[in-house]
Design a protein around this motif. Structure first.
Motif, PDB file in Angstrom:
ATOM      1  N   ASP A  45     -12.788  -2.558   9.199  1.00 28.76           N
ATOM      2  CA  ASP A  45     -12.947  -3.381  10.410  1.00 28.76           C
ATOM      3  C   ASP A  45     -11.636  -3.992  10.892  1.00 28.76           C
ATOM      4  O   ASP A  45     -11.618  -5.063  11.505  1.00 28.76           O
ATOM      5  CB  ASP A  45     -13.977  -4.497  10.177  1.00 28.76           C
ATOM      6  N   LEU A  46     -10.527  -3.326  10.611  1.00 33.31           N
ATOM      7  CA  LEU A  46      -9.227  -3.757  11.129  1.00 33.31           C
ATOM      8  C   LEU A  46      -8.762  -2.781  12.205  1.00 33.31           C
ATOM      9  O   LEU A  46      -8.928  -1.568  12.075  1.00 33.31           O
ATOM     10  CB  LEU A  46      -8.185  -3.813  10.009  1.00 33.31           C
ATOM     11  N   TYR A  47      -8.139  -3.340  13.259  1.00 32.59           N
ATOM     12  CA  TYR A  47      -7.678  -2.537  14.382  1.00 32.59           C
ATOM     13  C   TYR A  47      -6.252  -2.930  14.750  1.00 32.59           C
ATOM     14  O   TYR A  47      -5.772  -4.010  14.399  1.00 32.59           O
ATOM     15  CB  TYR A  47      -8.598  -2.736  15.592  1.00 32.59           C
ATOM     16  N   MET A  48      -5.596  -2.033  15.491  1.00 35.33           N
ATOM     17  CA  MET A  48      -4.239  -2.318  15.929  1.00 35.33           C
ATOM     18  C   MET A  48      -3.950  -1.443  17.154  1.00 35.33           C
ATOM     19  O   MET A  48      -4.487  -0.349  17.281  1.00 35.33           O
ATOM     20  CB  MET A  48      -3.252  -1.991  14.809  1.00 35.33           C
ATOM     21  N   HIS A  49      -3.129  -1.950  18.062  1.00 29.83           N
ATOM     22  CA  HIS A  49      -2.701  -1.143  19.201  1.00 29.83           C
ATOM     23  C   HIS A  49      -1.492  -0.308  18.782  1.00 29.83           C
ATOM     24  O   HIS A  49      -0.543  -0.822  18.209  1.00 29.83           O
ATOM     25  CB  HIS A  49      -2.331  -2.028  20.398  1.00 29.83           C
ATOM     26  N   SER A  50      -1.549   0.974  19.081  1.00 31.17           N
ATOM     27  CA  SER A  50      -0.441   1.852  18.723  1.00 31.17           C
ATOM     28  C   SER A  50       0.777   1.532  19.582  1.00 31.17           C
ATOM     29  O   SER A  50       0.647   1.227  20.759  1.00 31.17           O
ATOM     30  CB  SER A  50      -0.841   3.318  18.929  1.00 31.17           C
ATOM     31  N   PRO A  51       1.983   1.566  18.995  1.00 34.87           N
ATOM     32  CA  PRO A  51       3.196   1.323  19.779  1.00 34.87           C
ATOM     33  C   PRO A  51       3.563   2.560  20.596  1.00 34.87           C
ATOM     34  O   PRO A  51       3.498   3.685  20.107  1.00 34.87           O
ATOM     35  CB  PRO A  51       4.253   1.046  18.699  1.00 34.87           C
ATOM     36  N   ALA A 102      14.586  -2.324   5.279  1.00 29.10           N
ATOM     37  CA  ALA A 102      14.068  -3.041   4.104  1.00 29.10           C
ATOM     38  C   ALA A 102      14.636  -4.447   4.014  1.00 29.10           C
ATOM     39  O   ALA A 102      13.911  -5.409   3.732  1.00 29.10           O
ATOM     40  CB  ALA A 102      14.393  -2.256   2.834  1.00 29.10           C
ATOM     41  N   GLU A 103      15.939  -4.591   4.270  1.00 29.47           N
ATOM     42  CA  GLU A 103      16.574  -5.910   4.236  1.00 29.47           C
ATOM     43  C   GLU A 103      16.054  -6.789   5.364  1.00 29.47           C
ATOM     44  O   GLU A 103      15.851  -7.996   5.185  1.00 29.47           O
ATOM     45  CB  GLU A 103      18.089  -5.757   4.329  1.00 29.47           C
ATOM     46  N   GLN A 104      15.835  -6.206   6.529  1.00 33.46           N
ATOM     47  CA  GLN A 104      15.300  -6.967   7.659  1.00 33.46           C
ATOM     48  C   GLN A 104      13.893  -7.482   7.354  1.00 33.46           C
ATOM     49  O   GLN A 104      13.577  -8.638   7.634  1.00 33.46           O
ATOM     50  CB  GLN A 104      15.271  -6.089   8.915  1.00 33.46           C
ATOM     51  N   LEU A 105      13.066  -6.634   6.770  1.00 36.50           N
ATOM     52  CA  LEU A 105      11.694  -7.029   6.460  1.00 36.50           C
ATOM     53  C   LEU A 105      11.662  -8.128   5.409  1.00 36.50           C
ATOM     54  O   LEU A 105      10.850  -9.046   5.482  1.00 36.50           O
ATOM     55  CB  LEU A 105      10.899  -5.819   5.973  1.00 36.50           C
ATOM     56  N   ASN A 172      10.320   7.965  17.475  1.00 42.59           N
ATOM     57  CA  ASN A 172       8.863   7.933  17.434  1.00 42.59           C
ATOM     58  C   ASN A 172       8.357   8.191  16.022  1.00 42.59           C
ATOM     59  O   ASN A 172       7.441   7.508  15.544  1.00 42.59           O
ATOM     60  CB  ASN A 172       8.296   8.971  18.401  1.00 42.59           C
ATOM     61  N   SER A 173       8.953   9.153  15.343  1.00 47.54           N
ATOM     62  CA  SER A 173       8.540   9.480  13.979  1.00 47.54           C
ATOM     63  C   SER A 173       8.791   8.325  13.019  1.00 47.54           C
ATOM     64  O   SER A 173       7.914   7.944  12.231  1.00 47.54           O
ATOM     65  CB  SER A 173       9.288  10.730  13.506  1.00 47.54           C
ATOM     66  N   LYS A 174       9.982   7.737  13.103  1.00 46.56           N
ATOM     67  CA  LYS A 174      10.337   6.656  12.185  1.00 46.56           C
ATOM     68  C   LYS A 174       9.537   5.387  12.462  1.00 46.56           C
ATOM     69  O   LYS A 174       9.189   4.649  11.546  1.00 46.56           O
ATOM     70  CB  LYS A 174      11.845   6.388  12.250  1.00 46.56           C
ATOM     71  N   GLN A 175       9.230   5.118  13.736  1.00 49.71           N
ATOM     72  CA  GLN A 175       8.442   3.916  14.020  1.00 49.71           C
ATOM     73  C   GLN A 175       7.020   4.086  13.498  1.00 49.71           C
ATOM     74  O   GLN A 175       6.404   3.134  13.018  1.00 49.71           O
ATOM     75  CB  GLN A 175       8.444   3.582  15.510  1.00 49.71           C
ATOM     76  N   TRP A 176       6.474   5.298  13.533  1.00 44.84           N
ATOM     77  CA  TRP A 176       5.135   5.521  13.003  1.00 44.84           C
ATOM     78  C   TRP A 176       5.130   5.438  11.478  1.00 44.84           C
ATOM     79  O   TRP A 176       4.173   4.946  10.874  1.00 44.84           O
ATOM     80  CB  TRP A 176       4.582   6.864  13.475  1.00 44.84           C
ATOM     81  N   ASP A 177       6.199   5.919  10.839  1.00 44.01           N
ATOM     82  CA  ASP A 177       6.317   5.746   9.388  1.00 44.01           C
ATOM     83  C   ASP A 177       6.297   4.265   9.036  1.00 44.01           C
ATOM     84  O   ASP A 177       5.656   3.841   8.071  1.00 44.01           O
ATOM     85  CB  ASP A 177       7.621   6.379   8.882  1.00 44.01           C
ATOM     86  N   TYR A 178       7.004   3.487   9.842  1.00 38.42           N
ATOM     87  CA  TYR A 178       7.079   2.039   9.628  1.00 38.42           C
ATOM     88  C   TYR A 178       5.743   1.364   9.910  1.00 38.42           C
ATOM     89  O   TYR A 178       5.225   0.580   9.118  1.00 38.42           O
ATOM     90  CB  TYR A 178       8.189   1.477  10.525  1.00 38.42           C
ATOM     91  N   TYR A 184       4.606  -2.998   4.706  1.00 35.49           N
ATOM     92  CA  TYR A 184       5.548  -3.372   5.747  1.00 35.49           C
ATOM     93  C   TYR A 184       5.029  -4.596   6.497  1.00 35.49           C
ATOM     94  O   TYR A 184       3.892  -5.014   6.320  1.00 35.49           O
ATOM     95  CB  TYR A 184       5.781  -2.207   6.715  1.00 35.49           C
ATOM     96  N   TYR A 185       5.889  -5.143   7.316  1.00 32.72           N
ATOM     97  CA  TYR A 185       5.628  -6.402   8.006  1.00 32.72           C
ATOM     98  C   TYR A 185       4.725  -6.229   9.222  1.00 32.72           C
ATOM     99  O   TYR A 185       3.915  -7.083   9.524  1.00 32.72           O
ATOM    100  CB  TYR A 185       6.980  -6.980   8.422  1.00 32.72           C
TER     101      TYR A 185
END
Length: 207
Positions: A45-51, A102-105, A172-178, A184-185
């Motif tokens: 029951d968790l949702y999120m808008h895709s970037p 990783a350091e930013q997160l 696009n690929s790296k943001q979806w991995d994140y 992750y945050y």
């Protein structure tokens, strides 16, 4: 002896010409900003808008290019500066490349930084063999843009650098991995639940 001298000079000239015709560097620095796309279900029951990427700005060779994406249509251009806008942007990238995602997160979690109302942004730097990806803060972009006057020169799609396609798809690929990672945050602060209400119909009998 004279013929040997002529051959030697020819070899030196040939080597010099080859040195002058070295292939151009494929190094680049890019930022992108994303908007909210379609709603996706994460489970439980968790949702999120895709970037969804709507803007990319990148430095390539000696030029700053930009691509603005709206309603599946992309507008291509490059920015012509009256002052040292490109050099300033490169300085900003140098600071970002001193860190990693990783350091930013870790810093975000430690300092309990809240969600910004500004567009979500990421940076991508490097070349075709090695890249560095992380979070880019909109304020850094906004402050830079206000300081350096520029003119936007429109380009046709076939005039735009081919490396743009690589930058877009890598971003696009790296943001979806994140975004879809379990540790992750982003998901912690962007996911939301839905409360389902069950309303029983009540019949009133009036006498």
């Amino acid at each position: 002896m004279r013929s040997l001298f002529i051959v030697l000079v020819s070899v030196i000239a040939l080597v010099s010409c080859k040195g002058e015709n070295k292939p151009l560097s494929e190094d680049f620095n890019a930022i992108c900003f994303v908007s909210l796309g379609n709603e996706i279900e994460l489970g439980n029951d968790l949702y999120m808008h895709s970037p969804k990427i709507h803007y990319i700005l990148f430095t390539y060779h000696d030029t700053v290019f930009q691509a603005a994406i709206k309603d599946e249509k992309t507008t291509y251009s490059y920015l012509k500066f009256r002052n040292k806008g490109k050099d300033s942007l490169q300085s900003i990238f140098k600071e970002y490349n001193k860190t990693t995602l990783a350091e930013q997160l870790k810093s975000l979690k430690k300092n309990e930084i809240l969600i910004s109302c500004a567009p979500e942004g990421y940076f991508l730097s490097g070349n075709m063999d090695q890249t560095n990806f992380g979070i880019f803060y909109y304020n850094d972009y906004g402050n830079w843009l206000r300081r350096y006057s520029h003119k936007e020169i429109k380009l046709k799609s076939d005039q735009f650098p081919n490396i743009y396609n690589t930058i877009y798809h890598t971003m696009n690929s790296k943001q979806w991995d994140y975004v879809m990672s379990n540790d992750y945050y982003y998901k912690d602060v962007r996911a939301y639940g839905k409360i389902k209400f069950i309303i029983d119909s009540v019949k009133y009998t009036y006498k």
